[in-house]
Write a protein that holds these residues in place. Structure first.
Motif, PDB file in Angstrom:
ATOM      1  N   THR A 229      28.161  40.663  27.080  1.00  0.00           N
ATOM      2  CA  THR A 229      27.934  39.665  28.110  1.00  0.00           C
ATOM      3  C   THR A 229      26.786  38.755  27.692  1.00  0.00           C
ATOM      4  O   THR A 229      25.663  39.221  27.471  1.00  0.00           O
ATOM      5  N   GLY A 230      27.058  37.472  27.570  1.00  0.00           N
ATOM      6  CA  GLY A 230      26.020  36.536  27.173  1.00  0.00           C
ATOM      7  C   GLY A 230      25.712  36.620  25.693  1.00  0.00           C
ATOM      8  O   GLY A 230      26.486  37.179  24.902  1.00  0.00           O
ATOM      9  N   TYR A 231      24.578  36.039  25.295  1.00  0.00           N
ATOM     10  CA  TYR A 231      24.175  36.047  23.896  1.00  0.00           C
ATOM     11  C   TYR A 231      23.484  37.363  23.522  1.00  0.00           C
ATOM     12  O   TYR A 231      22.989  38.094  24.388  1.00  0.00           O
ATOM     13  N   ILE A 245      17.099  36.331  13.137  1.00  0.00           N
ATOM     14  CA  ILE A 245      17.480  36.174  14.548  1.00  0.00           C
ATOM     15  C   ILE A 245      18.730  35.311  14.645  1.00  0.00           C
ATOM     16  O   ILE A 245      19.696  35.652  15.348  1.00  0.00           O
ATOM     17  N   LEU A 246      18.726  34.182  13.931  1.00  0.00           N
ATOM     18  CA  LEU A 246      19.889  33.288  13.931  1.00  0.00           C
ATOM     19  C   LEU A 246      21.134  34.034  13.484  1.00  0.00           C
ATOM     20  O   LEU A 246      22.209  33.930  14.110  1.00  0.00           O
ATOM     21  N   LYS A 247      20.999  34.774  12.401  1.00  0.00           N
ATOM     22  CA  LYS A 247      22.135  35.504  11.828  1.00  0.00           C
ATOM     23  C   LYS A 247      22.757  36.442  12.864  1.00  0.00           C
ATOM     24  O   LYS A 247      23.983  36.491  13.035  1.00  0.00           O
ATOM     25  N   HIS A 248      21.921  37.159  13.563  1.00  0.00           N
ATOM     26  CA  HIS A 248      22.443  38.143  14.522  1.00  0.00           C
ATOM     27  C   HIS A 248      22.852  37.515  15.849  1.00  0.00           C
ATOM     28  O   HIS A 248      23.708  38.067  16.559  1.00  0.00           O
ATOM     29  N   LEU A 249      22.271  36.362  16.183  1.00  0.00           N
ATOM     30  CA  LEU A 249      22.740  35.644  17.374  1.00  0.00           C
ATOM     31  C   LEU A 249      24.171  35.139  17.199  1.00  0.00           C
ATOM     32  O   LEU A 249      24.916  34.993  18.167  1.00  0.00           O
ATOM     33  N   MET A 250      24.557  34.857  15.965  1.00  0.00           N
ATOM     34  CA  MET A 250      25.916  34.375  15.722  1.00  0.00           C
ATOM     35  C   MET A 250      26.957  35.418  16.094  1.00  0.00           C
ATOM     36  O   MET A 250      28.081  35.079  16.467  1.00  0.00           O
ATOM     37  N   ILE A 520      30.795  31.466  27.681  1.00  0.00           N
ATOM     38  CA  ILE A 520      29.576  32.286  27.782  1.00  0.00           C
ATOM     39  C   ILE A 520      28.646  31.750  28.869  1.00  0.00           C
ATOM     40  O   ILE A 520      28.287  32.473  29.797  1.00  0.00           O
ATOM     41  N   LEU A 521      28.238  30.480  28.772  1.00  0.00           N
ATOM     42  CA  LEU A 521      27.339  29.888  29.770  1.00  0.00           C
ATOM     43  C   LEU A 521      28.046  28.760  30.507  1.00  0.00           C
ATOM     44  O   LEU A 521      28.663  27.895  29.883  1.00  0.00           O
ATOM     45  N   SER A 522      27.968  28.785  31.818  1.00  0.00           N
ATOM     46  CA  SER A 522      28.585  27.729  32.625  1.00  0.00           C
ATOM     47  C   SER A 522      27.853  27.621  33.953  1.00  0.00           C
ATOM     48  O   SER A 522      27.421  28.627  34.522  1.00  0.00           O
TER      49      SER A 522
END
Length: 950
Positions: A229-231, A245-250, A520-522
């Motif tokens: 759920t979410g990022y 962080i960027l790598k795992h956020l993807m 994801i976000l709305s």
């Protein structure tokens, strides 16, 4: 965000056409609808579908879209269940250019492009005894891009082996077109300089989150569970470096932060020894206590199934009798244990049994290592979702949601969920899931057409979200991704502080909000209730389709026109528009006309009707049957011609052999290149009515060989029926080694094995009827099958002797059409059952290829065919991802592009093979053409490797 205008999309297509071929820029009504449909219950039709084949092309597409403020959505296999792969803007669809792979560190890692199917990755790793960590139930169909973008997990994956935990590196393209390769130090440093704001922003958010003890603890708690759920906010507490962080956020970002063009996974050990037990408990509370007891034990998977779930499959063929006698309220755990060797497995099973001591079961817990029973247990578990799909009312969809409770509160959560379902009028809901993770799937049929249905669904989801996300502190999406369906509830689950953090992340990556907006976000609280997919009745053959897409990877036309799922989508839309009648708007009338005009080629002509889709479909739908029905309706006026052909069949086959002889003579004069060009020109001038000549076209078959006298008295007898294909097509002109026809090879092999061969009377007139059936001429097909049945009864003395047909598809076609007394085999089964015991084999020092035909797959003969080839040759190659060859009887001549598309990449895979072998003469023509090696009957290989036995 204001929607781009028609003119904007037109300009975008024009600009993209300067660098991307027009056939990969798609905006017609049929294909945008077909390609824009995923496995969710939402429908949005893209304005433009783009198929970039490289990173460079993708970067150009993103740059042009960004310059015009046009949103984009990425699509891999489209098995996503939550609406994250649909759009009404630009859909970027992955094609053949994204299927690259590379094994690293002797199998300890694997580099994959996003178009690789998950099961293919495991196939590549299998020789090393390893696999990728994620194991979603859709792994045979879903692609790596979706697995990573959704952080999909599965049965045995848990939270320790998902994409987030097994990620080594990736290449990612951001919204501005920038490419970052996290495995390349130079790329990382260049990115730090060019995107300092993004990297520093992520590091700042990480520091702030870790400093906020309450928020950091909440994040850690949430990811103790399965959670999509979410990022991936755990990246902010797990790492301090902005690139990491960027790598795992993807992972799990569902295409809203960037495009993963390559991912490198650390692989995991695939333990070879496996056992499973199906344990039954008197009630859900006891089942959940057993789950908690099993948590520390060495189990690979523990799958929970409630009584309603078990009831949904108990009457299916092969199910254990005990399922029917379980009391109401009972539940089951499928317990899977694996080990490095038998001793390891035994030790682990004993430990599991010890964990369950003192917990009441309805019968003793017994593990099985017998493959058939092991597979049956997993078949029960995997059949739950489609079981609901198969019995739902036409016009309804199937909703599957997956939540996660803290495992220590699983029993409470199950009871509370069940009460919610009953309160909102969903008593038919079934519950099952990955019990060790507290991960439950609930499945129910849902209609949206009747008044009040949308409101009822909204009430249910509101209460489920409050119950799971707030009261129990669980996950509203454990493994299926947030998508559109749960986007309105992300803030409810995470709270305002974490939700605001997610919006900051989105703004850092995609400030214009162009990457998959509303996923994801709305800010739209009713997003999950909008753009619901219609599922009208289209035809009883396909009305149970749940549009999951499991069928697509085996379809020979998947890269040319449509897949089975997409053909059904078109059939449903046409049925919906036709049902409107005079109430249809002008736009709807035009749309229907456009679909009718385009469906002839896309739906009908390029469908091989091989039925492989049914082997993958959760509810057993054969879309080929639908296409044959459409052909029957369309070609009804040609029934008289079919009747005449059937009544004069021997004359028709003589004409075909004559045409081959004429073509051969012309080829000797013109040569291959000129002959192929002349044939292509004639075909184009005829509007596709004339067949395409190919250099692989064989010589005419010498039917005189069928007039030979009996091979000897006192021998065992066999009836040999050469198919019409082998009576027409002889040996290949290009095969310098095998100059005999399939009939000659078969007769020689039967002689060597000591059989007396019986040829049916009037053999030149006989046909199984498949050629007529595939054209929708059902009446003549039935007549020919009955005619053949009569002659085979005579020739075999009412089934006294076995019957060999030399072409596999004919045998499959006849299985339900012949007298039960007749034992008819195709070459692989006959060789296995009747020839091997009579022959002595001397293995050839050759590398050969084997093509398992679609009919062999249907009959379960694939393993036998490969085993037979391995007994005859030193090395056997079975080309990966080559399913049906697409020749489909005569389509290799009439629609040669289908054959070419289905066999793309074959030549590379069979390079170095002396020859290829199969069990269908027409398939072998297309295989030889595109494999660039000779293809022959599998009996030819057996003939070459065999000597008379004792």
């Amino acid at each position: 965000m204001k929607a781009p205008s028609e003119a904007t999309y037109a300009e975008l297509k024009r600009v993209l056409a300067e660098s991307i071929p027009g056939e990969r820029l798609i905006d017609d009504p049929l294909r945008t609808l077909a390609y824009g449909t995923d496995a969710s219950f939402y429908r949005l039709i893209p304005r433009l579908v783009v198929r970039p084949e490289s990173e460079d092309e993708l970067q150009r597409v993103l740059a042009e879209c960004r310059a015009r403020g046009v949103p984009v959505t990425f699509r891999a296999a489209g098995t996503s269940l939550s609406g994250q792969a649909v759009t009404d803007s630009v859909l970027i669809q992955l094609g053949r250019g994204w299927r690259g792979h590379e094994i690293l560190d002797a199998g300890r890692a694997i580099r994959l492009q996003p178009g690789v199917i998950g099961a293919r990755a495991n196939q590549l790793l299998a020789p090393f005894g390893r696999k990728i960590g994620p194991d979603p139930a859709s792994i045979n169909s879903c692609m790596i891009g979706g697995i990573a973008a959704n952080n999909a997990s599965g049965m045995c994956c848990g939270t320790a082996q998902n994409s987030y935990r097994t990620l080594r590196d990736l290449r990612v393209i951001l919204a501005d077109g920038t490419l970052l390769d996290t495995a390349d130090p130079a790329s990382r440093e260049a990115f730090r300089r060019s995107h300092a704001g993004l990297v520093e922003g992520l590091e700042r958010l990480s520091a702030e989150t870790r400093a906020n003890e309450a928020l950091a603890e909440k994040v850690r708690h949430k990811y103790r569970l399965k959670n999509t759920t979410g990022y991936a906010l755990n990246s902010l507490v797990d790492f301090e470096d902005g690139i990491e962080i960027l790598k795992h956020l993807m992972i799990g970002s569902e295409g809203t932060l960037g495009f993963i063009s390559t991912i490198t996974y650390d692989s995991v050990v695939d333990e070879p020894c496996k056992a499973a037990a199906l344990a039954f408990f008197p009630d859900m509370a006891t089942t959940c206590r057993a789950t908690i007891a099993l948590k520390p034990s060495p189990v690979s998977a523990v799958e929970l199934m409630d009584r309603a779930a078990l009831r949904s499959v108990q009457d299916k063929p092969g199910m254990p009798e005990s399922l029917r006698t379980l009391p109401d309220g009972a539940a089951a755990l499928l317990i899977d244990v694996r080990g490095h060797d038998e001793a390891d497995l035994e030790s682990r099973m004993a430990e599991v049994q010890a964990s369950l001591e003192g917990i009441r079961t309805l019968e003793p817990v017994t593990f099985t290592r017998e493959p058939a029973t092991y597979e049956l247990y997993w078949k029960i578990r995997k059949g739950l979702f489609p079981a609901v799909g198969a019995v739902r009312d036409t016009g309804t969809t199937v909703i599957i949601e997956d939540v996660a409770f803290p495992v220590e509160r699983l029993d409470e959560g199950v009871l509370a969920l069940t009460e919610v379902f009953h309160r909102h009028g969903y008593p038919e809901t079934i519950l099952f899931g990955h019990a060790l993770e507290g991960n439950l799937h609930f499945v129910f049929p849902q209609g949206f057409e009747k008044p009040g249905e949308v409101e009822r669904y909204q009430g249910l989801m509101d209460e489920v979200a409050q119950l799971v996300g707030v009261e129990y502190g669980g996950s509203l999406k454990a493994e299926h991704g947030t998508g559109r369906n749960m986007a309105p509830y992300v803030e409810l689950e995470w709270g305002p502080e974490a939700y605001a953090l997610m919006w900051e992340i989105k703004a850092l990556f995609d400030p214009e909000n162009l990457l998959n907006p509303e996923v994801i976000l709305s800010r739209n609280p009713t997003l999950h209730l909008e753009n619901l997919k219609p599922l009208p009745a289209a035809h009883e053959i396909v009305d149970k389709c749940i549009e999951c897409g499991f069928c697509e990877h085996v379809c020979p036309s998947k890269d040319l026109t449509l897949t089975p799922r997409q053909r059904i989508v078109i059939a449903r839309e046409m049925a919906r528009l036709e049902a409107l009648g005079e109430a249809a708007s002008g736009e709807e009338v035009e749309r229907l006309a456009a679909l009718r005009a385009a469906c002839g080629y896309a739906v009908d002509e390029t469908c091989a009707a091989d039925g492989l889709c049914a082997t993958q479909c959760p509810v057993g739908i054969n879309t080929g049957d639908l296409v044959r029905e459409l052909r029957h309706e369309r070609l009804a006026s040609r029934a008289g011609l079919a009747h005449r052909v059937g009544r004069h069949f021997s004359g028709v086959t003589r004409m075909a052999r004559g045409a081959l002889s004429v073509a051969g003579a012309a080829n000797r004069v013109l040569g291959d290149d000129l002959m192929e060009k002349a044939s292509g020109s004639a075909r184009r001038l005829s509007g596709g009515r004339l067949p395409q000549w190919t250099p692989a076209l064989p010589q005419a078959a010498p039917v005189r060989v069928l007039k030979q006298p009996p091979s000897g008295q006192g021998r065992d007898k066999v009836v040999y029926l050469p198919s019409c294909a082998t009576r027409v097509f002889g040996a290949s002109r290009q095969d310098g080694e095998e100059t005999r026809s399939a009939m000659e090879i078969t007769l020689a092999l039967l002689e060597r094995a000591g059989f007396e061969v019986i040829i049916p009377e009037m053999v030149g007139h006989l046909c199984c009827g498949m050629a007529f059936n595939s054209k929708g001429q059902f009446e003549e097909a039935t007549h020919k099958a009955r005619e053949l049945n009569r002659e085979l009864l005579v020739a075999s003395q009412n089934g006294r002797y076995p019957i060999l047909m030399d072409t596999s598809p004919c045998v499959l076609h006849l299985q339900a059409r012949l007298d039960k007394r007749l034992a008819v085999s195709e070459p692989v089964a006959f060789a296995h059952d009747h020839l091997l015991e009579r022959l002595s084999l001397v293995q050839l020092d050759e590398k050969v290829a084997v093509h398992v035909t679609c009919s062999s797959t249907h009959m379960g003969l694939g393993e036998k065919m490969v085993a037979l080839a391995r007994a005859c040759a030193r090395e056997v190659v079975v080309p990966a991802e080559i399913t049906c060859c697409g020749f489909a009887g005569d389509k290799g001549f009439t629609t040669p592009e289908l054959n070419a598309s289905a066999l793309a990449g074959l030549a590379d895979q069979v390079k170095g093979c002396s020859a290829g072998y199969s069990n269908s003469r027409t398939c072998e023509i297309g295989l030889a053409r595109h494999g660039e090696i000779p293809y022959r009957s599998i009996l030819s290989l057996l003939d070459r490797a065999s000597r008379p036995g004792s």
